[in-house]
Design a protein around this motif. Sequence first.
Motif, PDB file in Angstrom:
ATOM      1  N   ILE A 144       0.838  -1.204   0.000  1.00 38.13           N
ATOM      2  CA  ILE A 144       0.000   0.000   0.000  1.00 38.13           C
ATOM      3  C   ILE A 144       0.871   1.251   0.000  1.00 38.13           C
ATOM      4  O   ILE A 144       0.630   2.200  -0.759  1.00 38.13           O
ATOM      5  CB  ILE A 144      -0.957  -0.011   1.204  1.00 38.13           C
ATOM      6  CG1 ILE A 144      -1.989  -1.139   1.050  1.00 38.13           C
ATOM      7  CG2 ILE A 144      -1.668   1.336   1.341  1.00 38.13           C
ATOM      8  CD1 ILE A 144      -2.818  -1.390   2.291  1.00 38.13           C
ATOM      9  N   ASP A 145       1.898   1.252   0.830  1.00 36.63           N
ATOM     10  CA  ASP A 145       2.798   2.412   0.897  1.00 36.63           C
ATOM     11  C   ASP A 145       3.511   2.655  -0.433  1.00 36.63           C
ATOM     12  O   ASP A 145       3.830   3.799  -0.781  1.00 36.63           O
ATOM     13  CB  ASP A 145       3.831   2.228   2.013  1.00 36.63           C
ATOM     14  CG  ASP A 145       3.216   2.322   3.402  1.00 36.63           C
ATOM     15  OD1 ASP A 145       2.070   2.809   3.510  1.00 36.63           O
ATOM     16  OD2 ASP A 145       3.893   1.906   4.364  1.00 36.63           O
ATOM     17  N   ALA A 146       3.741   1.584  -1.190  1.00 33.95           N
ATOM     18  CA  ALA A 146       4.409   1.721  -2.487  1.00 33.95           C
ATOM     19  C   ALA A 146       3.502   2.333  -3.542  1.00 33.95           C
ATOM     20  O   ALA A 146       3.986   2.840  -4.562  1.00 33.95           O
ATOM     21  CB  ALA A 146       4.919   0.359  -2.959  1.00 33.95           C
ATOM     22  N   GLY A 147       2.171   2.294  -3.306  1.00 31.16           N
ATOM     23  CA  GLY A 147       1.270   2.931  -4.252  1.00 31.16           C
ATOM     24  C   GLY A 147       0.141   2.069  -4.773  1.00 31.16           C
ATOM     25  O   GLY A 147      -0.579   2.463  -5.702  1.00 31.16           O
ATOM     26  N   LYS A 165      -7.696 -11.611   6.047  1.00 32.34           N
ATOM     27  CA  LYS A 165      -6.483 -11.065   6.657  1.00 32.34           C
ATOM     28  C   LYS A 165      -6.284  -9.606   6.251  1.00 32.34           C
ATOM     29  O   LYS A 165      -5.983  -8.757   7.096  1.00 32.34           O
ATOM     30  CB  LYS A 165      -5.271 -11.898   6.254  1.00 32.34           C
ATOM     31  CG  LYS A 165      -3.977 -11.406   6.888  1.00 32.34           C
ATOM     32  CD  LYS A 165      -2.802 -12.307   6.578  1.00 32.34           C
ATOM     33  CE  LYS A 165      -1.531 -11.782   7.249  1.00 32.34           C
ATOM     34  NZ  LYS A 165      -0.353 -12.650   6.971  1.00 32.34           N
ATOM     35  N   ILE A 166      -6.454  -9.315   4.960  1.00 37.42           N
ATOM     36  CA  ILE A 166      -6.307  -7.929   4.509  1.00 37.42           C
ATOM     37  C   ILE A 166      -7.348  -7.048   5.181  1.00 37.42           C
ATOM     38  O   ILE A 166      -7.050  -5.946   5.668  1.00 37.42           O
ATOM     39  CB  ILE A 166      -6.446  -7.837   2.978  1.00 37.42           C
ATOM     40  CG1 ILE A 166      -5.351  -8.632   2.287  1.00 37.42           C
ATOM     41  CG2 ILE A 166      -6.405  -6.363   2.521  1.00 37.42           C
ATOM     42  CD1 ILE A 166      -5.549  -8.775   0.778  1.00 37.42           C
ATOM     43  N   ARG A 167      -8.567  -7.538   5.259  1.00 35.48           N
ATOM     44  CA  ARG A 167      -9.659  -6.732   5.809  1.00 35.48           C
ATOM     45  C   ARG A 167      -9.458  -6.441   7.295  1.00 35.48           C
ATOM     46  O   ARG A 167      -9.798  -5.356   7.780  1.00 35.48           O
ATOM     47  CB  ARG A 167     -10.993  -7.450   5.562  1.00 35.48           C
ATOM     48  CG  ARG A 167     -12.223  -6.671   5.915  1.00 35.48           C
ATOM     49  CD  ARG A 167     -12.305  -5.319   5.241  1.00 35.48           C
ATOM     50  NE  ARG A 167     -12.561  -5.375   3.816  1.00 35.48           N
ATOM     51  CZ  ARG A 167     -11.951  -4.627   2.912  1.00 35.48           C
ATOM     52  NH1 ARG A 167     -11.018  -3.753   3.282  1.00 35.48           N
ATOM     53  NH2 ARG A 167     -12.230  -4.724   1.640  1.00 35.48           N
ATOM     54  N   ARG A 168      -8.897  -7.405   8.022  1.00 37.72           N
ATOM     55  CA  ARG A 168      -8.614  -7.163   9.440  1.00 37.72           C
ATOM     56  C   ARG A 168      -7.586  -6.045   9.618  1.00 37.72           C
ATOM     57  O   ARG A 168      -7.709  -5.201  10.503  1.00 37.72           O
ATOM     58  CB  ARG A 168      -8.094  -8.444  10.104  1.00 37.72           C
ATOM     59  CG  ARG A 168      -9.153  -9.463  10.458  1.00 37.72           C
ATOM     60  CD  ARG A 168      -8.632 -10.495  11.438  1.00 37.72           C
ATOM     61  NE  ARG A 168      -7.466 -11.223  10.917  1.00 37.72           N
ATOM     62  CZ  ARG A 168      -7.537 -12.364  10.238  1.00 37.72           C
ATOM     63  NH1 ARG A 168      -8.721 -12.903   9.987  1.00 37.72           N
ATOM     64  NH2 ARG A 168      -6.450 -12.959   9.814  1.00 37.72           N
ATOM     65  N   GLU A 169      -6.565  -6.052   8.772  1.00 38.19           N
ATOM     66  CA  GLU A 169      -5.490  -5.068   8.897  1.00 38.19           C
ATOM     67  C   GLU A 169      -5.873  -3.720   8.306  1.00 38.19           C
ATOM     68  O   GLU A 169      -5.443  -2.668   8.797  1.00 38.19           O
ATOM     69  CB  GLU A 169      -4.223  -5.591   8.215  1.00 38.19           C
ATOM     70  CG  GLU A 169      -3.639  -6.845   8.862  1.00 38.19           C
ATOM     71  CD  GLU A 169      -2.374  -7.320   8.154  1.00 38.19           C
ATOM     72  OE1 GLU A 169      -1.624  -6.475   7.621  1.00 38.19           O
ATOM     73  OE2 GLU A 169      -2.139  -8.545   8.138  1.00 38.19           O
ATOM     74  N   PHE A 170      -6.689  -3.749   7.232  1.00 40.95           N
ATOM     75  CA  PHE A 170      -7.027  -2.523   6.505  1.00 40.95           C
ATOM     76  C   PHE A 170      -8.526  -2.522   6.202  1.00 40.95           C
ATOM     77  O   PHE A 170      -8.953  -2.928   5.110  1.00 40.95           O
ATOM     78  CB  PHE A 170      -6.197  -2.420   5.216  1.00 40.95           C
ATOM     79  CG  PHE A 170      -4.720  -2.521   5.455  1.00 40.95           C
ATOM     80  CD1 PHE A 170      -3.996  -1.419   5.886  1.00 40.95           C
ATOM     81  CD2 PHE A 170      -4.050  -3.735   5.293  1.00 40.95           C
ATOM     82  CE1 PHE A 170      -2.631  -1.506   6.136  1.00 40.95           C
ATOM     83  CE2 PHE A 170      -2.689  -3.835   5.539  1.00 40.95           C
ATOM     84  CZ  PHE A 170      -1.979  -2.715   5.963  1.00 40.95           C
ATOM     85  N   PHE A 173      -9.655  -0.686   2.830  1.00 43.85           N
ATOM     86  CA  PHE A 173      -8.893  -0.758   1.579  1.00 43.85           C
ATOM     87  C   PHE A 173      -9.660  -1.564   0.527  1.00 43.85           C
ATOM     88  O   PHE A 173     -10.208  -2.626   0.823  1.00 43.85           O
ATOM     89  CB  PHE A 173      -7.518  -1.389   1.824  1.00 43.85           C
ATOM     90  CG  PHE A 173      -6.541  -1.110   0.716  1.00 43.85           C
ATOM     91  CD1 PHE A 173      -5.875   0.102   0.665  1.00 43.85           C
ATOM     92  CD2 PHE A 173      -6.318  -2.044  -0.290  1.00 43.85           C
ATOM     93  CE1 PHE A 173      -4.985   0.378  -0.367  1.00 43.85           C
ATOM     94  CE2 PHE A 173      -5.439  -1.778  -1.321  1.00 43.85           C
ATOM     95  CZ  PHE A 173      -4.767  -0.560  -1.363  1.00 43.85           C
ATOM     96  N   PRO A 174      -9.688  -1.093  -0.738  1.00 42.62           N
ATOM     97  CA  PRO A 174     -10.452  -1.785  -1.781  1.00 42.62           C
ATOM     98  C   PRO A 174      -9.860  -3.158  -2.128  1.00 42.62           C
ATOM     99  O   PRO A 174      -8.650  -3.291  -2.317  1.00 42.62           O
ATOM    100  CB  PRO A 174     -10.345  -0.845  -2.986  1.00 42.62           C
ATOM    101  CG  PRO A 174      -9.949   0.478  -2.427  1.00 42.62           C
ATOM    102  CD  PRO A 174      -9.118   0.172  -1.228  1.00 42.62           C
ATOM    103  N   ILE A 175     -10.728  -4.157  -2.220  1.00 43.84           N
ATOM    104  CA  ILE A 175     -10.304  -5.516  -2.542  1.00 43.84           C
ATOM    105  C   ILE A 175     -11.191  -6.099  -3.633  1.00 43.84           C
ATOM    106  O   ILE A 175     -12.417  -6.141  -3.512  1.00 43.84           O
ATOM    107  CB  ILE A 175     -10.380  -6.440  -1.310  1.00 43.84           C
ATOM    108  CG1 ILE A 175      -9.501  -5.919  -0.167  1.00 43.84           C
ATOM    109  CG2 ILE A 175      -9.977  -7.865  -1.689  1.00 43.84           C
ATOM    110  CD1 ILE A 175      -9.690  -6.689   1.139  1.00 43.84           C
ATOM    111  N   ILE A 176     -10.553  -6.555  -4.702  1.00 41.66           N
ATOM    112  CA  ILE A 176     -11.188  -7.405  -5.716  1.00 41.66           C
ATOM    113  C   ILE A 176     -10.727  -8.826  -5.423  1.00 41.66           C
ATOM    114  O   ILE A 176      -9.582  -9.040  -5.026  1.00 41.66           O
ATOM    115  CB  ILE A 176     -10.756  -7.002  -7.137  1.00 41.66           C
ATOM    116  CG1 ILE A 176     -11.210  -5.577  -7.462  1.00 41.66           C
ATOM    117  CG2 ILE A 176     -11.281  -7.987  -8.173  1.00 41.66           C
ATOM    118  CD1 ILE A 176     -10.584  -5.038  -8.745  1.00 41.66           C
ATOM    119  N   ALA A 177     -11.590  -9.818  -5.613  1.00 43.69           N
ATOM    120  CA  ALA A 177     -11.176 -11.200  -5.357  1.00 43.69           C
ATOM    121  C   ALA A 177     -11.920 -12.163  -6.263  1.00 43.69           C
ATOM    122  O   ALA A 177     -13.042 -11.894  -6.693  1.00 43.69           O
ATOM    123  CB  ALA A 177     -11.419 -11.567  -3.891  1.00 43.69           C
TER     124      ALA A 177
END
Length: 222
Positions: A144-147, A165-170, A173-177
Amino acid sequence: MSPPHISGTLRKFALRVPEVIKECSGIIVFGKKIQSLVFTTDICIIRNVNADAVIAVYPFTPQPIITQAVMLAADIPVFAGVGGGLTSGNRVLNLAHYAEMQGATGVVVNAPTSNDIIQKVSNQIDIPLIVTVVNDNVDFKERIDAGTTIFNVSAAKDTANVVRKIRREFPEFPIIATGGPTDDSILETIDAGANAITWTPPSNGEVFKDIMEAYRQGKPHP
């Protein structure tokens, strides 16, 4: 009141993404809400599917003429693959530039793409940069920090767990899956936190199979 449905006599035969995908929140990109993305570069499929967008990623080195052909055929937004695996380094940056100039709504890089290249691409294009995730062995914050603009989770049977896991941390943040082959697997991915779902359509050959079988039996188009 539900929206009225209008379809032509011929175009009523088309592919439809699973209705359950409408359960996800969607991602608004340049003012357009995207819940479903069809995973294909087949322009016949693209012209005959009701997905909100196309994710045009394929297993060969990206070629601008392929991106151009897909975008010429599509009447929906296209997220174009620009490498990151076999194709690496500054070539990814050049392909991303070219895809933006051709009219891509966003670009997609594969999982091996370095954070250095992600940062270079992010700094030089004005469309979303989608970074593919294939397992949970990733420092998501560094990405994320990289852009990174959006994560594209494609982790086979582990997809829902990676999304969680991504959702717990962020949380925002937008997620496609990828949603998998069934309504239940799609719902599991949505419940895990995916904002949009990629759907793999049947191939032209698979669609043709039932049609040709009907013709062989003297029956009309199914």
